[in-house]
Design an enzyme around this catalytic site. Structure first.
Site, PDB file in Angstrom:
ATOM      1  N   ASP A 148     -60.519  27.657 -10.418  1.00 54.21           N
ATOM      2  CA  ASP A 148     -61.524  28.167 -10.676  1.00 54.21           C
ATOM      3  C   ASP A 148     -63.275  27.195 -10.678  1.00 54.21           C
ATOM      4  OD1 ASP A 148     -63.377  31.176 -10.781  1.00 54.21           O
ATOM      5  OD2 ASP A 148     -64.676  28.844 -11.923  1.00 54.21           O
TER       6      ASP A 148
ATOM      7  N   TYR B  86     -71.274  24.326  -9.524  1.00 58.12           N
ATOM      8  CA  TYR B  86     -70.441  23.172 -10.636  1.00 58.12           C
ATOM      9  C   TYR B  86     -71.173  21.967  -9.367  1.00 58.12           C
ATOM     10  CZ  TYR B  86     -68.652  27.262 -12.496  1.00 58.12           C
ATOM     11  OH  TYR B  86     -67.963  28.607 -13.527  1.00 58.12           O
TER      12      TYR B  86
END
Length: 274
Positions: free
Chosen positions: A46, A51
């Site tokens: 994930d 990010y």
């Protein structure tokens, strides 16, 4: 290598019940962390555009030697990229960084209600599903009102809602809505960033089963039926988090952990975060 059970989603696809998250892992460290996870037996990874480590994930996948059909890869649409055309563009960028031909699960990262664009983004995701570039559509951090507004008139239902969930924030009402709508609950921050691991109800159970407090909390998630995505960059901890299938919590132990709910958020409030 540990074999992880799967959960069947509302579109018939299967998601491993325990996956590997890379939130706050720098891109340059992500490749090694994901490689360790894949070696340990994780098959669900994930990540998210925000990010900044989709490329690191992609590098690990490209050299792992794991058949693509055995992997379940999730990434997420960031808030600033919501809207129909912007979603399609953002998806192309994520796919390129990951080096993949399709994404197993694509999530709207936050509802950002002040922007009021998540329904437009959802239409774009429905197109990506129709085009075969996304296997499963889903959302993240959606509250009951957001979910009901999204599904009203939609062609596809979200298969997953990925939410902050741990013993300190058990999300009982939201999980009930998920059950009503046929949406699987996926937990991020499943260990509350360690904030619940010292609670007596958890440490007592951990001693009884000769497991770590983190393993007990992950087992609690699994027995609730949640999909869970703990993260670590330490190979020993990565393996430990996967070693949760050889014991079972009793009804009394589950009930003791249920008493720890205290509206403890480690992340933003989805009703106000934009």
């Amino acid at each position: 290598m540990t074999s992880v059970p799967t959960v069947t989603l509302n579109n018939g696809e299967k998601i491993p019940q325990l996956g590997f998250g890379v939130f706050q892992v720098p891109d340059e460290e992500t490749t090694a962390a994901v490689a360790s996870a894949l070696e340990a037996g994780y098959r669900s990874i994930d990540t998210a555009a925000i990010y900044g480590n989709e490329s690191g994930v992609g590098k690990a996948l490209s050299v792992a030697g794991v058949p693509r059909e055995d992997l379940f890869i999730t990434t997420k649409l960031w808030n600033a990229d919501q809207g129909y055309d912007a979603t399609l563009k953002a998806f192309d960028a994520s796919l390129a960084k990951l080096g993949l031909e399709y994404i197993d699960l694509y999530l709207i990262h936050w509802p950002t209600p002040a922007r009021d664009l998540y329904r437009d983004s959802w239409r774009a995701i429905e197109k990506l599903v129709a085009d075969g570039r996304v296997r499963t559509p889903g959302v993240s951090n959606f509250q009951p009102a957001h979910l009901r507004r999204l599904v009203d008139g939609a062609s596809l239902l979200p298969a997953v809602n990925q939410i902050e969930l741990h013993p300190g924030l058990q999300q009982t009402e939201l999980r009930a809505v998920h059950a009503e709508l046929g949406i699987v609950t996926e937990a991020w921050s499943p260990l509350a960033q360690g904030a619940v691991l010292g609670d007596d109800a958890i440490t007592t159970v951990a001693r009884r089963h000769d497991k770590s407090p983190a393993q007990v909390v992950l087992r609690w998630h699994l027995q609730l039926g949640n999909v869970v995505i703990p993260k670590s960059v330490t190979p020993a901890r990565i393996r430990e988090n996967l070693d949760v299938f050889d014991f079972t919590l009793s009804d009394d132990e589950m009930a003791a952990i249920a008493t720890l709910d205290r509206s403890l958020r480690t992340g933003p409030d989805p009703d106000t975060f934009n």
